[in-house]
Design a protein around this motif. Sequence first.
Motif, mmCIF file in Angstrom:
data_model
loop_
_atom_site.group_PDB
_atom_site.id
_atom_site.type_symbol
_atom_site.label_atom_id
_atom_site.label_comp_id
_atom_site.label_asym_id
_atom_site.label_seq_id
_atom_site.Cartn_x
_atom_site.Cartn_y
_atom_site.Cartn_z
ATOM 1 N N GLU A 93 0.853 -1.179 -0.075
ATOM 2 C CA GLU A 93 -0.001 0.007 0.118
ATOM 3 C C GLU A 93 0.907 1.142 0.040
ATOM 4 N N PHE A 94 1.863 1.187 0.738
ATOM 5 C CA PHE A 94 2.720 2.442 0.717
ATOM 6 C C PHE A 94 3.356 2.578 -0.460
ATOM 7 N N PHE A 95 3.806 1.657 -1.422
ATOM 8 C CA PHE A 95 4.535 1.727 -2.557
ATOM 9 C C PHE A 95 3.570 2.315 -3.630
ATOM 10 N N LYS A 96 2.184 2.255 -3.289
ATOM 11 C CA LYS A 96 1.219 3.115 -4.400
ATOM 12 C C LYS A 96 1.474 4.493 -4.321
ATOM 13 N N PHE A 97 1.985 5.083 -3.323
ATOM 14 C CA PHE A 97 2.162 6.550 -3.234
ATOM 15 C C PHE A 97 3.405 6.813 -4.346
ATOM 16 N N PHE A 98 4.291 5.861 -4.583
ATOM 17 C CA PHE A 98 5.371 6.390 -5.464
ATOM 18 C C PHE A 98 5.295 5.655 -6.832
ATOM 19 N N SER A 99 4.396 4.511 -7.022
ATOM 20 C CA SER A 99 4.409 4.242 -8.260
ATOM 21 C C SER A 99 2.941 4.417 -8.877
ATOM 22 N N GLN A 100 3.111 4.896 -10.306
ATOM 23 C CA GLN A 100 1.896 4.971 -11.023
ATOM 24 C C GLN A 100 1.617 3.854 -11.677
#
Length: 220
Positions: free
Chosen positions: A162-169
């Motif tokens: 979930e945290f990675f979703k802030f960085f990865s489109q």
Amino acid sequence: MEDPVNEIARIIRQLTQSQPSTQRATVEEYFTPSASFTHPFCRTGSFEGSRWFIWCIYRWYKIMSPRIEIDIDGIAYDEKNLTLYVNIHQVFRIWIVPFFNAPVSLVTVLKLVRRPPLPPQPSYSTPINPNESQDGYLYRTSSSDKPLYYIQSQNDLYQVNEFFKFFSQFGILSAFLLLWQFLATALCVLGATIFWPVSWVEQNVIGGNKERSIGEAVAG
């Protein structure tokens, strides 16, 4: 709050979806003056006046994403330890980044403190201004003997994917993380298979999680 379970959803929406004046009033009414805020991206610590930094975080959060979609999926309350667990999912968009869209889920852990309400004021008494409270709490008068609850700390917990979703489109990093998680599961299976004698010794010699060394177990 008089009833944390029934009030917390409204408070969260006021913090994330309301206009600036309502947002600030909500922080000042429901957080203690020394409240702390912890998030993967930022942290305030706890000290006298730290509540002001929490308001700044929520203000910047709303500036970045003026229209936030947020839903409360579940609320659990540990009354003994004065802890609220709130399961949330939200869609976070940054207005300055075209097509950015981060649908994420998290669990917010809220540590509460209990304070007595002010007694009802006689009609002839001078009204008490909660903004002048010496300890910084915005006390409310109450005709009941129910205590009031304030947020002492907020800790936003995200799974790594979930945290990675802030960085990865488009979920690119999330896809790589998913593959890694399946690979780690396969390595767990391999390790459990190769090192099965360790489990046999624990089961038949040591006896679970008892604090005995192998030498003590062999000696009886």
